[in-house]
Design a protein around this motif. Structure first.
Motif, PDB file in Angstrom:
ATOM      1  N   TRP A   1       0.843  -1.206   0.000  1.00 50.59           N
ATOM      2  CA  TRP A   1       0.000   0.000   0.000  1.00 50.59           C
ATOM      3  C   TRP A   1       0.872   1.248   0.000  1.00 50.59           C
ATOM      4  O   TRP A   1       0.521   2.264  -0.619  1.00 50.59           O
ATOM      5  CB  TRP A   1      -0.930  -0.003   1.218  1.00 50.59           C
ATOM      6  CG  TRP A   1      -2.022  -1.016   1.090  1.00 50.59           C
ATOM      7  CD1 TRP A   1      -2.079  -2.244   1.682  1.00 50.59           C
ATOM      8  CD2 TRP A   1      -3.199  -0.905   0.287  1.00 50.59           C
ATOM      9  NE1 TRP A   1      -3.221  -2.903   1.308  1.00 50.59           N
ATOM     10  CE2 TRP A   1      -3.931  -2.106   0.459  1.00 50.59           C
ATOM     11  CE3 TRP A   1      -3.714   0.084  -0.537  1.00 50.59           C
ATOM     12  CZ2 TRP A   1      -5.153  -2.333  -0.184  1.00 50.59           C
ATOM     13  CZ3 TRP A   1      -4.928  -0.145  -1.180  1.00 50.59           C
ATOM     14  CH2 TRP A   1      -5.628  -1.334  -0.999  1.00 50.59           C
ATOM     15  N   LEU A   2       2.004   1.193   0.687  1.00 56.90           N
ATOM     16  CA  LEU A   2       2.930   2.322   0.662  1.00 56.90           C
ATOM     17  C   LEU A   2       3.515   2.500  -0.736  1.00 56.90           C
ATOM     18  O   LEU A   2       3.736   3.621  -1.189  1.00 56.90           O
ATOM     19  CB  LEU A   2       4.054   2.096   1.677  1.00 56.90           C
ATOM     20  CG  LEU A   2       3.652   2.118   3.144  1.00 56.90           C
ATOM     21  CD1 LEU A   2       4.844   1.736   4.026  1.00 56.90           C
ATOM     22  CD2 LEU A   2       3.131   3.496   3.532  1.00 56.90           C
ATOM     23  N   GLU A   3       3.779   1.394  -1.423  1.00 52.35           N
ATOM     24  CA  GLU A   3       4.277   1.465  -2.799  1.00 52.35           C
ATOM     25  C   GLU A   3       3.242   2.129  -3.702  1.00 52.35           C
ATOM     26  O   GLU A   3       3.578   2.966  -4.553  1.00 52.35           O
ATOM     27  CB  GLU A   3       4.586   0.062  -3.312  1.00 52.35           C
ATOM     28  CG  GLU A   3       5.155   0.032  -4.726  1.00 52.35           C
ATOM     29  CD  GLU A   3       5.399  -1.377  -5.207  1.00 52.35           C
ATOM     30  OE1 GLU A   3       6.553  -1.841  -5.113  1.00 52.35           O
ATOM     31  OE2 GLU A   3       4.424  -2.034  -5.664  1.00 52.35           O
ATOM     32  N   LEU A   4       1.961   1.761  -3.520  1.00 48.81           N
ATOM     33  CA  LEU A   4       0.893   2.387  -4.304  1.00 48.81           C
ATOM     34  C   LEU A   4       0.827   3.883  -4.036  1.00 48.81           C
ATOM     35  O   LEU A   4       0.727   4.694  -4.973  1.00 48.81           O
ATOM     36  CB  LEU A   4      -0.454   1.737  -3.964  1.00 48.81           C
ATOM     37  CG  LEU A   4      -1.693   2.415  -4.557  1.00 48.81           C
ATOM     38  CD1 LEU A   4      -1.650   2.402  -6.084  1.00 48.81           C
ATOM     39  CD2 LEU A   4      -2.964   1.738  -4.040  1.00 48.81           C
ATOM     40  N   LEU A   5       0.892   4.262  -2.769  1.00 48.60           N
ATOM     41  CA  LEU A   5       0.868   5.691  -2.422  1.00 48.60           C
ATOM     42  C   LEU A   5       2.082   6.407  -3.001  1.00 48.60           C
ATOM     43  O   LEU A   5       1.980   7.540  -3.495  1.00 48.60           O
ATOM     44  CB  LEU A   5       0.820   5.860  -0.906  1.00 48.60           C
ATOM     45  CG  LEU A   5      -0.464   5.400  -0.214  1.00 48.60           C
ATOM     46  CD1 LEU A   5      -0.313   5.509   1.305  1.00 48.60           C
ATOM     47  CD2 LEU A   5      -1.661   6.235  -0.675  1.00 48.60           C
ATOM     48  N   ALA A   6       3.229   5.737  -2.951  1.00 47.84           N
ATOM     49  CA  ALA A   6       4.461   6.358  -3.451  1.00 47.84           C
ATOM     50  C   ALA A   6       4.396   6.575  -4.959  1.00 47.84           C
ATOM     51  O   ALA A   6       4.752   7.648  -5.463  1.00 47.84           O
ATOM     52  CB  ALA A   6       5.668   5.497  -3.085  1.00 47.84           C
ATOM     53  N   VAL A   7       3.963   5.565  -5.719  1.00 47.89           N
ATOM     54  CA  VAL A   7       3.923   5.719  -7.176  1.00 47.89           C
ATOM     55  C   VAL A   7       2.860   6.735  -7.580  1.00 47.89           C
ATOM     56  O   VAL A   7       3.018   7.473  -8.563  1.00 47.89           O
ATOM     57  CB  VAL A   7       3.698   4.357  -7.877  1.00 47.89           C
ATOM     58  CG1 VAL A   7       2.268   3.845  -7.702  1.00 47.89           C
ATOM     59  CG2 VAL A   7       4.032   4.476  -9.355  1.00 47.89           C
ATOM     60  N   THR A   8       1.783   6.830  -6.791  1.00 47.70           N
ATOM     61  CA  THR A   8       0.764   7.842  -7.060  1.00 47.70           C
ATOM     62  C   THR A   8       1.321   9.235  -6.804  1.00 47.70           C
ATOM     63  O   THR A   8       1.078  10.176  -7.576  1.00 47.70           O
ATOM     64  CB  THR A   8      -0.476   7.605  -6.177  1.00 47.70           C
ATOM     65  OG1 THR A   8      -0.992   6.290  -6.436  1.00 47.70           O
ATOM     66  CG2 THR A   8      -1.562   8.626  -6.474  1.00 47.70           C
ATOM     67  N   ALA A   9       2.104   9.377  -5.735  1.00 49.95           N
ATOM     68  CA  ALA A   9       2.731  10.668  -5.434  1.00 49.95           C
ATOM     69  C   ALA A   9       3.745  11.051  -6.497  1.00 49.95           C
ATOM     70  O   ALA A   9       3.832  12.216  -6.913  1.00 49.95           O
ATOM     71  CB  ALA A   9       3.391  10.616  -4.056  1.00 49.95           C
ATOM     72  N   VAL A  10       4.533  10.082  -6.956  1.00 51.64           N
ATOM     73  CA  VAL A  10       5.526  10.347  -8.005  1.00 51.64           C
ATOM     74  C   VAL A  10       4.815  10.792  -9.286  1.00 51.64           C
ATOM     75  O   VAL A  10       5.238  11.746  -9.953  1.00 51.64           O
ATOM     76  CB  VAL A  10       6.385   9.092  -8.265  1.00 51.64           C
ATOM     77  CG1 VAL A  10       7.248   9.277  -9.504  1.00 51.64           C
ATOM     78  CG2 VAL A  10       7.267   8.808  -7.051  1.00 51.64           C
ATOM     79  N   ALA A  11       3.730  10.109  -9.635  1.00 50.23           N
ATOM     80  CA  ALA A  11       2.969  10.494 -10.819  1.00 50.23           C
ATOM     81  C   ALA A  11       2.361  11.886 -10.644  1.00 50.23           C
ATOM     82  O   ALA A  11       2.322  12.683 -11.589  1.00 50.23           O
ATOM     83  CB  ALA A  11       1.868   9.467 -11.097  1.00 50.23           C
ATOM     84  N   GLY A  12       1.885  12.177  -9.433  1.00 49.86           N
ATOM     85  CA  GLY A  12       1.337  13.505  -9.164  1.00 49.86           C
ATOM     86  C   GLY A  12       2.393  14.588  -9.319  1.00 49.86           C
ATOM     87  O   GLY A  12       2.112  15.669  -9.866  1.00 49.86           O
ATOM     88  N   ALA A  13       3.607  14.325  -8.839  1.00 45.90           N
ATOM     89  CA  ALA A  13       4.693  15.297  -8.990  1.00 45.90           C
ATOM     90  C   ALA A  13       5.033  15.508 -10.460  1.00 45.90           C
ATOM     91  O   ALA A  13       5.285  16.641 -10.902  1.00 45.90           O
ATOM     92  CB  ALA A  13       5.923  14.817  -8.224  1.00 45.90           C
ATOM     93  N   ALA A  14       5.033  14.416 -11.234  1.00 47.06           N
ATOM     94  CA  ALA A  14       5.307  14.534 -12.667  1.00 47.06           C
ATOM     95  C   ALA A  14       4.216  15.353 -13.346  1.00 47.06           C
ATOM     96  O   ALA A  14       4.494  16.192 -14.217  1.00 47.06           O
ATOM     97  CB  ALA A  14       5.404  13.151 -13.300  1.00 47.06           C
ATOM     98  N   GLY A  15       2.957  15.144 -12.944  1.00 45.04           N
ATOM     99  CA  GLY A  15       1.857  15.906 -13.509  1.00 45.04           C
ATOM    100  C   GLY A  15       1.952  17.382 -13.163  1.00 45.04           C
ATOM    101  O   GLY A  15       1.681  18.254 -14.003  1.00 45.04           O
ATOM    102  N   TRP A  16       2.341  17.673 -11.924  1.00 46.41           N
ATOM    103  CA  TRP A  16       2.506  19.075 -11.506  1.00 46.41           C
ATOM    104  C   TRP A  16       3.598  19.743 -12.333  1.00 46.41           C
ATOM    105  O   TRP A  16       3.435  20.868 -12.806  1.00 46.41           O
ATOM    106  CB  TRP A  16       2.861  19.117 -10.021  1.00 46.41           C
ATOM    107  CG  TRP A  16       3.242  20.490  -9.539  1.00 46.41           C
ATOM    108  CD1 TRP A  16       2.394  21.494  -9.154  1.00 46.41           C
ATOM    109  CD2 TRP A  16       4.572  21.017  -9.420  1.00 46.41           C
ATOM    110  NE1 TRP A  16       3.110  22.613  -8.793  1.00 46.41           N
ATOM    111  CE2 TRP A  16       4.449  22.351  -8.949  1.00 46.41           C
ATOM    112  CE3 TRP A  16       5.841  20.504  -9.651  1.00 46.41           C
ATOM    113  CZ2 TRP A  16       5.552  23.156  -8.708  1.00 46.41           C
ATOM    114  CZ3 TRP A  16       6.935  21.306  -9.423  1.00 46.41           C
ATOM    115  CH2 TRP A  16       6.792  22.613  -8.959  1.00 46.41           C
ATOM    116  N   TYR A  17       4.705  19.060 -12.519  1.00 48.02           N
ATOM    117  CA  TYR A  17       5.807  19.610 -13.317  1.00 48.02           C
ATOM    118  C   TYR A  17       5.363  19.837 -14.756  1.00 48.02           C
ATOM    119  O   TYR A  17       5.686  20.858 -15.365  1.00 48.02           O
ATOM    120  CB  TYR A  17       6.996  18.650 -13.273  1.00 48.02           C
ATOM    121  CG  TYR A  17       8.118  19.052 -14.195  1.00 48.02           C
ATOM    122  CD1 TYR A  17       9.051  20.031 -13.823  1.00 48.02           C
ATOM    123  CD2 TYR A  17       8.263  18.461 -15.451  1.00 48.02           C
ATOM    124  CE1 TYR A  17      10.080  20.409 -14.679  1.00 48.02           C
ATOM    125  CE2 TYR A  17       9.290  18.833 -16.326  1.00 48.02           C
ATOM    126  CZ  TYR A  17      10.184  19.802 -15.929  1.00 48.02           C
ATOM    127  OH  TYR A  17      11.199  20.189 -16.782  1.00 48.02           O
TER     128      TYR A  17
END
Length: 262
Positions: free
Chosen positions: A239-255
């Protein structure tokens, strides 16, 4: 929308349907053969048939390109997208491992996995072939650009992510695969489904925003697959991996949004 635009959209949809049918036939029929006949995936015949089936997306793209003589996308070669692809692909499993406090076990587990794959070269070759090269010429070279002609980032991610997940479903019923061991209607099966979507967006980011094309998709896919194998089992930490990859994708989207031209 003009008549020509409507015709082009209809043609694109038809080509995507053609790709989908070819891709599913090339993959699902061999998987059905393996499952019904209970072929051992560790035997030579099992390996060959499984390898061809797993290459369904890339083989379907090859068929479409040869059939319709369509153009392929041009890659912008630079140092940014290879580094970004590897970092973005490896980040989430490493973050999850760090958060549950298993980083100390990483070297020993990674060494064991690499040794079992026949050494570093064997692990690298298997990682590139099993998934990245077998799939990405289909998903990112053929399907993704055609969806992007008519859909935004969110819709493309949702459609392509769903197709990518559905393509994997037979593996949950094929003994000898990691998906079969995890189970479809389990926590691991749910995580597998949910992680597909942030990964699909990250593929969009490195292929389109960074203009890395299929090489970037292959690197990101390989980095994800290899890192998830090298880190110690996460257990409930998935579940932490899911949260982490979602956060990474969110950061990429913000950029991506922040760097859009005015």
């Amino acid at each position: 929308m003009t008549t020509t635009a409507v015709q082009e959209k209809t043609l694109t949809r038809r080509r995507l349907v053609e790709f989908g049918v070819i891709c599913m036939v090339l993959t699902w029929v061999p998987y059905l053969f393996l499952g019904v006949l209970k072929v051992d995936l560790d035997e030579p015949v099992g390996r060959i048939v499984f390898g061809l089936a797993a290459s369904g997306p890339s083989l379907a793209a090859l068929v479409m390109f040869l059939w319709h003589r369509e153009r392929r996308r041009v890659v912008r070669w630079s140092l940014s997208w290879p580094i970004a692809a590897v970092v973005l692909g490896a980040a989430a499993p490493l973050i999850a491992t760090a958060l549950i406090g298993n980083l100390g076990e990483l070297p020993g587990h990674a060494s064991s996995v690499i040794a079992g794959a026949g050494g570093i070269l064997g692990a690298a070759a298997y990682t590139l072939l099993a998934g990245p090269i077998a799939e990405e010429f289909g998903w990112r070279v053929y399907v993704q650009p055609r969806l992007r002609q008519y859909y935004g980032l969110a819709a493309t991610t949702a459609i392509l992510g769903t197709a990518w997940w559905l393509w994997h479903v037979p593996l949950f019923f094929l003994p000898g695969t990691g998906q079969y061991d995890d189970g479809l209607f389990t926590q691991q099966g749910l995580i597998f489904f949910l992680e597909i979507f942030p990964l699909t967006f990250l593929m969009l980011f490195v292929t389109e925003r960074l203009r890395g094309g299929v090489p970037a998709a292959i690197l990101l896919h390989a980095a994800w697959n290899l890192t998830t194998e090298l880190v110690p089992p996460l257990g409930n930490g998935v579940w932490l991996e899911l949260l982490a990859v979602t956060a990474v994708a969110g950061a990429a989207g913000w950029y991506w949004r922040r760097t859009l031209p005015a």
